[in-house]
Design a protein around this motif. Structure first.
Motif, PDB file in Angstrom:
ATOM      1  N   SER A  10     -13.678  -7.577 -35.864  1.00 23.72           N
ATOM      2  CA  SER A  10     -12.405  -6.880 -35.641  1.00 23.72           C
ATOM      3  C   SER A  10     -11.532  -6.898 -36.887  1.00 23.72           C
ATOM      4  CB  SER A  10     -11.621  -7.537 -34.502  1.00 23.72           C
ATOM      5  OG  SER A  10     -12.394  -7.530 -33.357  1.00 23.72           O
ATOM      6  N   GLU A  11     -11.477  -8.056 -37.562  1.00 22.36           N
ATOM      7  CA  GLU A  11     -10.643  -8.160 -38.761  1.00 22.36           C
ATOM      8  C   GLU A  11     -11.075  -7.118 -39.790  1.00 22.36           C
ATOM      9  OE1 GLU A  11     -12.001 -10.743 -37.129  1.00 22.36           O
ATOM     10  OE2 GLU A  11     -11.120 -12.642 -37.730  1.00 22.36           O
ATOM     11  N   LEU A  12     -12.396  -6.963 -39.954  1.00 27.67           N
ATOM     12  CA  LEU A  12     -12.886  -6.007 -40.953  1.00 27.67           C
ATOM     13  C   LEU A  12     -12.495  -4.581 -40.582  1.00 27.67           C
ATOM     14  CD1 LEU A  12     -16.411  -7.465 -41.759  1.00 27.67           C
ATOM     15  CD2 LEU A  12     -14.464  -7.374 -43.284  1.00 27.67           C
ATOM     16  N   LEU A  13     -12.653  -4.249 -39.314  1.00 27.92           N
ATOM     17  CA  LEU A  13     -12.320  -2.881 -38.898  1.00 27.92           C
ATOM     18  C   LEU A  13     -10.836  -2.612 -39.096  1.00 27.92           C
ATOM     19  CD1 LEU A  13     -14.429  -2.536 -35.602  1.00 27.92           C
ATOM     20  CD2 LEU A  13     -14.929  -1.543 -37.833  1.00 27.92           C
ATOM     21  N   HIS A  14     -10.008  -3.558 -38.673  1.00 30.84           N
ATOM     22  CA  HIS A  14      -8.560  -3.368 -38.825  1.00 30.84           C
ATOM     23  C   HIS A  14      -8.187  -3.194 -40.294  1.00 30.84           C
ATOM     24  CE1 HIS A  14      -6.854  -3.555 -34.887  1.00 30.84           C
ATOM     25  NE2 HIS A  14      -7.456  -4.688 -34.581  1.00 30.84           N
ATOM     26  N   ALA A  15      -8.828  -4.010 -41.148  1.00 26.24           N
ATOM     27  CA  ALA A  15      -8.481  -3.971 -42.577  1.00 26.24           C
ATOM     28  C   ALA A  15      -8.827  -2.609 -43.181  1.00 26.24           C
ATOM     29  CB  ALA A  15      -9.203  -5.088 -43.316  1.00 26.24           C
ATOM     30  N   VAL A  16      -9.978  -2.060 -42.786  1.00 28.73           N
ATOM     31  CA  VAL A  16     -10.376  -0.742 -43.299  1.00 28.73           C
ATOM     32  C   VAL A  16      -9.424   0.333 -42.777  1.00 28.73           C
ATOM     33  CG1 VAL A  16     -12.160   1.033 -43.112  1.00 28.73           C
ATOM     34  CG2 VAL A  16     -12.802  -1.300 -43.661  1.00 28.73           C
ATOM     35  N   LEU A  17      -9.019   0.189 -41.510  1.00 25.28           N
ATOM     36  CA  LEU A  17      -8.160   1.212 -40.901  1.00 25.28           C
ATOM     37  C   LEU A  17      -6.790   1.317 -41.566  1.00 25.28           C
ATOM     38  CD1 LEU A  17      -8.951   0.826 -37.105  1.00 25.28           C
ATOM     39  CD2 LEU A  17      -9.524   2.746 -38.591  1.00 25.28           C
ATOM     40  N   ALA A  18      -6.465   0.346 -42.409  1.00 30.46           N
ATOM     41  CA  ALA A  18      -5.185   0.444 -43.126  1.00 30.46           C
ATOM     42  C   ALA A  18      -5.225   1.591 -44.140  1.00 30.46           C
ATOM     43  CB  ALA A  18      -4.890  -0.874 -43.835  1.00 30.46           C
ATOM     44  N   ALA A  19      -6.437   2.031 -44.517  1.00 27.85           N
ATOM     45  CA  ALA A  19      -6.559   3.126 -45.495  1.00 27.85           C
ATOM     46  C   ALA A  19      -6.056   4.434 -44.878  1.00 27.85           C
ATOM     47  CB  ALA A  19      -8.018   3.277 -45.915  1.00 27.85           C
ATOM     48  N   TYR A  75     -18.813  -1.937 -49.111  1.00 31.96           N
ATOM     49  CA  TYR A  75     -18.705  -3.038 -48.157  1.00 31.96           C
ATOM     50  C   TYR A  75     -18.160  -4.312 -48.785  1.00 31.96           C
ATOM     51  CZ  TYR A  75     -23.025  -4.411 -50.495  1.00 31.96           C
ATOM     52  OH  TYR A  75     -23.931  -4.773 -51.449  1.00 31.96           O
ATOM     53  N   HIS A  76     -18.162  -4.378 -50.112  1.00 32.46           N
ATOM     54  CA  HIS A  76     -17.603  -5.567 -50.761  1.00 32.46           C
ATOM     55  C   HIS A  76     -16.085  -5.626 -50.560  1.00 32.46           C
ATOM     56  CE1 HIS A  76     -20.931  -3.894 -53.242  1.00 32.46           C
ATOM     57  NE2 HIS A  76     -21.352  -5.143 -53.236  1.00 32.46           N
ATOM     58  N   LEU A  77     -15.470  -4.470 -50.344  1.00 28.17           N
ATOM     59  CA  LEU A  77     -14.003  -4.406 -50.404  1.00 28.17           C
ATOM     60  C   LEU A  77     -13.395  -3.866 -49.115  1.00 28.17           C
ATOM     61  CD1 LEU A  77     -13.653  -3.134 -54.096  1.00 28.17           C
ATOM     62  CD2 LEU A  77     -13.459  -5.470 -53.244  1.00 28.17           C
ATOM     63  N   MET A  78     -13.860  -4.369 -48.003  1.00 27.18           N
ATOM     64  CA  MET A  78     -13.340  -3.857 -46.734  1.00 27.18           C
ATOM     65  C   MET A  78     -11.920  -4.339 -46.455  1.00 27.18           C
ATOM     66  SD  MET A  78     -16.745  -4.021 -44.390  1.00 27.18           S
ATOM     67  CE  MET A  78     -16.262  -2.973 -43.031  1.00 27.18           C
ATOM     68  N   PHE A  79     -11.547  -5.444 -47.067  1.00 26.20           N
ATOM     69  CA  PHE A  79     -10.176  -5.933 -46.861  1.00 26.20           C
ATOM     70  C   PHE A  79      -9.175  -5.292 -47.807  1.00 26.20           C
ATOM     71  CE2 PHE A  79     -11.538  -9.328 -44.118  1.00 26.20           C
ATOM     72  CZ  PHE A  79     -10.455  -9.391 -43.269  1.00 26.20           C
ATOM     73  N   LEU A  80      -9.705  -4.644 -48.841  1.00 25.25           N
ATOM     74  CA  LEU A  80      -8.807  -4.149 -49.886  1.00 25.25           C
ATOM     75  C   LEU A  80      -7.744  -3.169 -49.367  1.00 25.25           C
ATOM     76  CD1 LEU A  80      -8.110  -4.356 -52.850  1.00 25.25           C
ATOM     77  CD2 LEU A  80      -9.810  -2.612 -53.340  1.00 25.25           C
ATOM     78  N   PRO A  81      -8.100  -2.167 -48.522  1.00 24.06           N
ATOM     79  CA  PRO A  81      -7.052  -1.251 -48.063  1.00 24.06           C
ATOM     80  C   PRO A  81      -5.869  -1.990 -47.436  1.00 24.06           C
ATOM     81  CG  PRO A  81      -9.200  -0.402 -47.456  1.00 24.06           C
ATOM     82  CD  PRO A  81      -9.432  -1.781 -48.019  1.00 24.06           C
ATOM     83  N   GLN A 117     -12.315 -12.724 -48.253  1.00 23.84           N
ATOM     84  CA  GLN A 117     -10.910 -12.304 -48.158  1.00 23.84           C
ATOM     85  C   GLN A 117     -10.175 -12.610 -49.452  1.00 23.84           C
ATOM     86  OE1 GLN A 117     -10.309 -14.426 -44.354  1.00 23.84           O
ATOM     87  NE2 GLN A 117      -9.153 -12.614 -43.752  1.00 23.84           N
ATOM     88  N   LYS A 118     -10.471 -13.793 -49.979  1.00 23.80           N
ATOM     89  CA  LYS A 118      -9.809 -14.211 -51.215  1.00 23.80           C
ATOM     90  C   LYS A 118     -10.178 -13.266 -52.361  1.00 23.80           C
ATOM     91  CE  LYS A 118      -9.317 -18.197 -54.199  1.00 23.80           C
ATOM     92  NZ  LYS A 118      -9.931 -19.443 -54.592  1.00 23.80           N
TER      93      LYS A 118
END
Ligand SMILES: O=P(O)(O)OC[C@H]1O[C@H](O[C@H]2O[C@H](CO)[C@@H](O)[C@H](O)[C@H]2O)[C@H](O)[C@@H](O)[C@@H]1O
Ligand SMILES: O=c1ccn([C@@H]2O[C@H](COP(=O)(O)OP(=O)(O)O)[C@@H](O)[C@H]2O)c(=O)[nH]1
Length: 915
Positions: A285-294, A246-252, A221-222
């Motif tokens: 779940s956190e990963l999916l939500h983070a990607v869905l921000a795109a 997959y390295h940047l799933m939180f980026l969106p 995340q960091k």
């Protein structure tokens, strides 16, 4: 006739969101864009996609001119769409086109840095499919943001490297050793990579993995936030930000948190596994939500996209549609965009003198032997041991080929700090040694294994002289090596053996021999088939693949992705324009405070209810209950003599009694078919001639589907039957509901006088006219009469999560801007007392309800509201607030996103009315 109602309905005239303006649909826009891009590429003077943009922009303007009689709303809408489209395409305000800036964000930059001195660096092209593909993208003003693959702890080094990279349009993200260890080696390559390739979570030393999981996830995340910080620093309005892998799933999510207007796409280069695999991941779940921000999420194949949507449905409980994933009205588009290569670069390279020279040397070296080739990073997903074992089996079974074939295996070292990769290296070396020992001679060995990478020219030469390329990935996002081989084979027309588990199997399957790499016998047979294939068949197979590789290029891939991303943003704007605005809560409170006789009509389920916890994709089995935070404010609002509160719900009387018995409130159950004046007795408002002959047939259907859908159930109500699958497997439930609807629609009750209502996890069949919209006048008549109202109602607030257009007619009923006669058209006032058992065909009352029914009397005749309402309602348009909860397609004037927002609003109303 059966009326069919689903969640979809158009906007109305009052919320200002409806017009019949012919906005070109998404496919129309994209197809036009594609054609224009093609023709602009063919024409030598217009080689920029911005020209395409201008033409679409002009088209929008032409539409505006053609519709100059339309309301100002249409004008405003058009301006917004045109402005969004122009910005999306990167047009300057002065109309001059320029190339759109594309920020490509990937873990790895296309170059790796090697330190030569305190402030001097040399840069080398990095190996790997992602880099190869993105190097083929030329249409955009692209900047790369990523990690240069080295630790640079000192400021002097960082400055010098930043400067060197700037010349290559690259911007570095500096990650220190510890972060790289935890984020890249740990979470990315030891957790996500194996999981996404179906190798599961690490099993060995389970405790250590479990212990380090949390710290690796935190580092992940960091690191993603560090990438985001660099993007934010370099972002300019109108840029497209394309996040990779997959390295940047939180980026969106990090980017949208910083600037929600940023246009963000995310593309995964690996497979996305079945939701059953993804659900094993602790941070699933956190990963999916983070990607869905795109705004747009892309995959190589339809399968991966389908798995992702399914994970969002099953793990997050969100709505998956053919277009993507919907969460509270926000759509994240999900689609497949198969990558390609810059085929011309490979084809051109074959004519270069140095490549020809390589080719000559290789031909001499392997003269008289057929060449088989494998080019892979030394990664467990590439199936290198399986490939070599299959080759061994082929040699075993075909002694005649021993000195006539050689396997060249280029195994590019990768992720060498990860223990799994170190183990693989020794394993491969051991197998190669054994086979060469077994089948080698003093002068030749059957396998040439190289633990190194080759430069581009050497690689092209190798591809060109190969007879059979062998790709045996156990899983592979796409596999560009197979594309590159095909591009270099137009002379030789060699054979490609390709794993069916590589994304490339979807695109090159027609020409390749597809194999299951786990089946060593099958691969050995394929080798034999390939080596013995007649030239006519080789030519035919090659032609298929060559055509594909030449037309489906990396450039085409990137253009398609970016144009869909631009369009997704335009589409979202169109959608937003169709959604009524958010309830102006301050104004609603102000008007409430200034009025003298208020009517609050509130839905129950999905409006005032407490959020239901989930167990994965299922709702926990629990009765619906009123939101706990609402209890006190609601009680006090109800006790205000200037306010009448009605809860109007589809639920049955018992549920409403249980939830609201302590309030001084009017209850209208079963869509208004039963009414209970505050703390009084239940009365029925049901029309006398309600035809209930359909009930037995529908019960029969519901029984059948309940039996076949675990954890589904159905409820019998007086005028309706409801089948619910809220506790069932969501995907299975939806499929069953679809089948059931189909059956109801075409089967035995298709001619009955009923409405079939599709809820989000239910199917309801009601007698026709059993709707909230039809009941409201009867309820209003009763309220006015029973309260002996003398002051006209001067404030109406009507909030609900109403599923059908007929239920939503309630909004129009009070609409001061609509002619009243239209609103009440066809609505009959209740007739006098008639025992319900006298109704022919009416179903018997259920046991649970018999008790209550004993007390049910029929609502007496009241003056029709058409007559009374003019005296009773003195509603100025600014004092009327209709509001849909959790719905975007609605006839209400306003919306709120969830019951939580309703609760917050009612609490505010209560607090301010107390002060
Ligand atoms: O950067 P590394 O850790 O050394 O790994 C190299 C790349 O490997 C993966 O490539 C994938 O992308 C290709 C292009 O889309 C695709 O054809 C292949 O199937 C994938 O494995 C990885 O996804 C990249 O991020 C790495 O840079
Ligand atoms: O010595 C080599 C071997 C391979 N490659 C490149 O590495 C990429 C491998 O991509 P692929 O999609 O096949 O798999 P990935 O390594 O990305 O998983 C291809 O473009 C190859 O041209 C390279 O540059 N040098």
């Amino acid at each position: 006739m059966v009326g069919f109602q689903s969640d979809h309905m158009p906007g109305n005239k009052c919320n200002g969101n409806s017009n019949s303006f012919p906005v070109p649909d998404r496919h129309e826009r994209l197809m036009r864009g594609r054609e224009l891009r093609k023709s602009s590429r063919a024409s030598p003077d217009s080689n920029s996609i911005s020209n395409v943009g201008s033409e679409i922009f002009e088209h929008d303007l032409r539409l505006r001119e053609d519709n100059n009689s339309a309301a100002p709303i249409v004008e405003r809408y058009l301006e917004e769409v045109a402005a969004a489209a122009a910005a999306a395409r990167g047009e300057r305000k002065d109309g001059r086109p320029f190339r759109q800036r594309l920020l490509v964000v990937a873990n790895r930059l296309p170059v790796s840095a090697i330190r030569k001195g305190e402030d001097s660096w040399s840069l080398e092209i990095s190996a790997g499919g992602l880099v190869s593909a993105l190097l083929g993208v030329k249409e955009f003003e692209a900047r790369w943001i990523g990690w240069a693959g080295v630790n640079v702890p000192d400021e002097i080094g960082q400055k010098a490297l930043t400067k060197a990279l700037a010349e290559k349009r690259c911007i570095p993200v500096f990650l220190d050793e510890e972060i790289v260890h935890q984020y890249y080696n740990g979470y990315c390559n030891n957790i996500l990579w194996p999981l996404f390739h179906y190798l599961g979570l690490p099993q060995e030393d389970r405790l250590a993995t479990t212990r380090s999981f949390q710290s690796q996830f935190e580092a992940y995340q960091k690191a993603n936030q560090m990438f985001a910080d660099v993007v934010n620093k370099h972002y300019e309005e109108g840029d497209v930000v394309w996040c990779h892998d997959y390295h940047l799933m939180f980026l969106p999510q990090c980017l949208k948190n910083y600037n929600h207007k940023m246009k963000v796409g995310w593309f995964l280069h690996t497979p996305f596994p079945s939701s059953e695999i993804h659900r094993t991941l602790p941070s699933r779940s956190e990963l999916l939500h983070a990607v869905l921000a795109a705004d747009l999420v892309g995959f190589h194949t339809y399968d991966y996209a389908r798995h992702f949507v399914s994970a969002c449905t099953r793990i997050l409980g969100l709505e998956g549609t053919p277009e993507g994933v919907e969460n509270q009205g926000k759509l994240t588009r999900v689609a497949a965009f198969p990558i390609g290569i810059d085929s011309e670069r490979f084809i051109r390279a074959l004519d270069l003198p140095q490549v020809k020279d390589h080719i000559k040397k290789l031909q001499e070296r392997f003269n008289g032997r057929k060449v088989m080739l494998g080019v892979d990073r030394l990664d467990m997903i590439k199936g290198i041991p399986q490939k070599i074992l299959a080759f061994e089996k082929f040699l075993e079974e075909n002694p005649g080929w021993h000195d006539k074939v050689v396997l060249l295996q280029i195994a590019v070292p990768t992720r060498t700090d990860v223990p799994e990769y170190q183990k693989l290296t020794s394993q491969v070396h051991e197998i190669v040694g054994r086979i060469n020992g077994r089948f080698g001679t003093l002068t030749a060995v059957p396998i040439h294994h190289l633990d190194r990478s080759l430069d581009f020219h050497a690689l092209c030469a190798l591809y060109a002289i190969t007879d059979v390329a062998l790709v045996t990935s156990l899983r592979d996002g796409m596999n560009l090596v197979s594309y590159e081989f095909v591009a270099c084979q137009d002379k030789k027309k060699g054979v490609l053996i390709l794993s069916e588990f590589a994304g490339a199997a979807q695109s090159l399957g027609a020409g390749a021999i597809l194999v299951n790499p786990w089946n060593i016998t099958e691969v050995a047979t394929a080798i034999s088939k390939a080596l013995n294939m007649p030239s006519a068949e080789r030519e035919k197979r090659h032609k298929h693949n060559y055509e594909h590789v030449k037309t489906h290029t990396a450039q085409e891939w990137a253009e398609t992705f970016v144009s869909e991303l631009n369009d997704t943003v335009v589409e979202a704007q169109i959608r937003t324009n169709q959604v009524p605005p958010r309830l102006p809560t301050e104004t609603a409170v102000e008007c409430y405070l200034q009025s003298n006789n208020r009517l609050l009509i509130l839905g129950f389920n999905g409006t005032l209810t407490e959020p239901i916890e989930r167990e994965g994709d299922r709702f926990k089995e629990r009765e619906l209950t009123v939101h706990p935070e609402l209890k006190q404010p609601l009680a006090e609002l109800c006790s205000d003599p200037k306010t009448t509160v009605v809860v109007l719900s589809g639920s049955c009387r018992t549920v409403l009694d249980e939830n609201f018995k302590e309030y001084d409130i009017w209850l209208a159950a079963e869509n208004g078919m039963f009414l209970n004046p505050s703390k009084g007795e239940w009365m029925t408002t049901m029309p006398e001639q309600l035809n209930m002959e359909w009930v037995d047939s529908v019960k029969h259907v519901f029984d059948y589907f309940t039996d076949r859908t675990p954890r589904s159930y159905f409820e019998e109500r007086e005028a309706s039957l409801v089948w619910s699958y809220r506790h069932a497997d969501v995907e299975f439930g939806r499929l069953q509901a679809r089948d059931m609807l189909q059956h109801l629609w075409t089967g035995p009750i298709s001619n009955a006088s009923v409405e079939v209502v599709q809820g989000s996890r239910s199917v309801e069949v009601r007698a026709a006219n059993v709707t909230k919209g039809a009941a409201i006048d009867r309820i209003l008549g009763e309220i006015v009469h029973s309260k002996s109202m003398t002051t006209p109602i001067d404030y109406v607030l009507c909030i609900g999560h109403f599923l059908t257009k007929q239920d939503e007619d309630i909004y129009a009923f009070f609409e001061p801007e609509l002619p009243r006669s239209k609103v009440t058209e066809g609505v009959k006032f209740p007739v006098e007392r008639v025992s319900s058992s006298q109704n022919k065909g009416q179903r018997p009352v259920s046991n649970s309800e018999k008790k209550t029914n004993n007390h049910v009397c029929r609502l007496p005749r009241r003056p029709a509201p058409e007559k009374i309402s003019w005296n009773v309602l003195d509603l100025k348009k600014e004092n009327y607030f209709s509001c849909a909860v959790g719905r975007t397609q609605t006839n209400a004037r306003y919306t709120l996103a969830s019951p939580d927002e309703v609760v917050a609003f009612l609490k505010e109303l209560h607090t301010l009315s107390q002060s």
